[in-house]
Design a protein around this motif. Structure first.
Motif, short mmCIF file in Angstrom:
data_model
loop_
_atom_site.label_atom_id
_atom_site.label_comp_id
_atom_site.label_asym_id
_atom_site.label_seq_id
_atom_site.Cartn_x
_atom_site.Cartn_y
_atom_site.Cartn_z
N ILE A 81 62.48 78.43 37.62
CA ILE A 81 63.20 78.52 38.89
C ILE A 81 62.58 77.50 39.85
O ILE A 81 61.36 77.34 39.88
CB ILE A 81 63.13 79.93 39.48
CG1 ILE A 81 63.80 80.93 38.52
CG2 ILE A 81 63.79 80.00 40.86
CD1 ILE A 81 63.73 82.39 38.99
N SER A 85 63.31 77.90 45.84
CA SER A 85 63.70 79.30 45.77
C SER A 85 62.49 80.22 45.71
O SER A 85 62.46 81.29 46.33
CB SER A 85 64.58 79.55 44.54
OG SER A 85 65.81 78.85 44.65
N CYS A 86 61.46 79.80 44.97
CA CYS A 86 60.28 80.66 44.80
C CYS A 86 59.46 80.76 46.08
O CYS A 86 58.93 81.84 46.41
CB CYS A 86 59.43 80.13 43.65
SG CYS A 86 60.17 80.43 42.02
N MET A 89 61.32 83.21 48.31
CA MET A 89 61.14 84.59 47.87
C MET A 89 59.72 85.07 48.12
O MET A 89 59.50 86.23 48.53
CB MET A 89 61.49 84.73 46.40
CG MET A 89 61.37 86.15 45.86
SD MET A 89 62.40 87.36 46.76
CE MET A 89 64.04 86.85 46.21
N THR A 119 66.73 84.75 49.61
CA THR A 119 67.34 83.59 48.95
C THR A 119 67.44 82.42 49.94
O THR A 119 67.26 82.58 51.14
CB THR A 119 68.74 83.92 48.41
OG1 THR A 119 69.56 84.40 49.49
CG2 THR A 119 68.65 85.01 47.35
N TYR A 256 60.57 87.18 41.20
CA TYR A 256 61.81 86.95 40.44
C TYR A 256 61.66 87.49 39.02
O TYR A 256 62.58 88.10 38.46
CB TYR A 256 62.15 85.45 40.39
CG TYR A 256 62.96 84.97 41.56
CD1 TYR A 256 64.23 85.50 41.82
CD2 TYR A 256 62.50 83.97 42.41
CE1 TYR A 256 65.00 85.06 42.89
CE2 TYR A 256 63.25 83.52 43.48
CZ TYR A 256 64.50 84.06 43.73
OH TYR A 256 65.26 83.63 44.79
N GLN A 259 62.06 91.24 39.15
CA GLN A 259 63.45 91.64 39.33
C GLN A 259 64.26 91.47 38.06
O GLN A 259 65.11 92.30 37.73
CB GLN A 259 64.09 90.81 40.46
CG GLN A 259 63.51 91.07 41.84
CD GLN A 259 64.13 90.17 42.91
OE1 GLN A 259 65.08 89.43 42.65
NE2 GLN A 259 63.57 90.22 44.12
N LYS A 260 63.99 90.39 37.33
CA LYS A 260 64.76 90.08 36.14
C LYS A 260 64.28 90.86 34.90
O LYS A 260 65.05 91.07 33.96
CB LYS A 260 64.72 88.58 35.86
CG LYS A 260 65.42 87.73 36.91
CD LYS A 260 65.11 86.25 36.73
CE LYS A 260 65.85 85.41 37.75
NZ LYS A 260 67.31 85.32 37.48
#
Length: 264
Positions: A81, A85-86, A89, A119, A256, A259-260
């Motif tokens: 990612i 984005s990281c 977050m 996000t 992330y 969450q995934k």
């Protein structure tokens, strides 16, 4: 207990964070990056895993996300990612109220607008020039024959500011060396350096939608002189994060991953 990892393989430093299934920090590592990003990531992962009694190797992580400059080289990564984005977050995990970020990395500067869920709403990046990045500050600290922590405090002692006119790292270094040679107060030269970088952050702050405050991430966020200059030049309050700002990319990657991977 499940564990989730984030490895931020940056150009200058490689960071790794491991979270448990509740989101609690289980391990964190920050190492100077090696030439080989695979080795950098593997070493950081091994050190982080060693901090978690339940784990023996990185392959036992339930889910691992790679990010940063060398994100495609992270061993065992389930997914890659972007660092933009990281970082968004990661900051959201630490302080959900933050809406604007300036990330000053080893080779680039980014402005990031953050939505209410962590996000990315919008971003801008300056990766065409090293001026104002971590590499730039390392060069300036070397010119002063100081460590980075020492240099970050120097400008706070200045009563005046000596402007640095050069925009290029190489020319700025020559200008600084000349000023030092002329016997100019070093703290005032340092203040000029911090101010020049703060001005370069102006466009990034606007792109990030910063109105009254901004959070800084990356190793340069530890530079107290830069934080002071940004508050003065950009008229923005710099929000202090309750966790090492250099770990935000790795933290976001780990979140992330959590969450995934929770349903695995």
């Amino acid at each position: 207990m499940k564990y989730f990892g984030g490895c931020d393989a940056g150009s200058t430093y490689t960071k790794c964070v491991i979270l448990d299934e509740t989101g609690k920090l289980a391990a964190s590592v920050t190492n100077r990056s090696r030439i080989n990003p695979v080795l950098s990531a593997q070493e950081a992962l091994d050190e982080a895993v060693a901090q978690v009694p339940d784990l023996k190797e990185a392959g036992e992580l339930t889910y691992l996300v790679g990010t940063g400059y060398g994100r495609n080289k992270v061993p065992f990564a389930d997914e890659n990612i972007s660092e933009i984005s990281c970082h968004a977050m990661g900051v959201h995990v630490v302080n959900p109220a933050v809406r604007a970020i300036i990330d000053i990395g080893g080779q680039d500067v980014k402005g990031i607008a953050v939505d209410t869920d962590g996000t990315v709403l919008d971003f801008a990046m300056n990766d065409k020039c090293a001026a104002g990045t971590g590499r730039f500050f390392e060069t300036m600290a070397n010119a002063f024959e100081m460590s980075l922590p020492e240099f970050s405090q120097l400008s706070l002692k200045a009563k005046n500011v000596i402007p640095i006119t050069a925009q290029c790292t190489v020319f700025a270094e020559s200008e600084v060396i000349s000023l030092v040679g002329e016997g100019k107060p070093m703290e005032e030269i340092a203040a000029g350096i911090e101010m020049s970088v703060a001005k370069r952050c102006f466009v990034m702050a606007k792109k990030a939608g910063a109105v009254d405050s901004v959070a800084l991430t990356g190793g340069c966020a530890k530079n107290d002189g830069l934080k002071d200059a940004i508050e003065k030049v950009l008229k923005l309050k710099v929000i202090a994060l309750d966790m090492d700002p250099q770990l935000m990319g790795a933290l976001g990657a780990a979140e992330y991953a959590r969450q995934k991977g929770m349903n695995r």
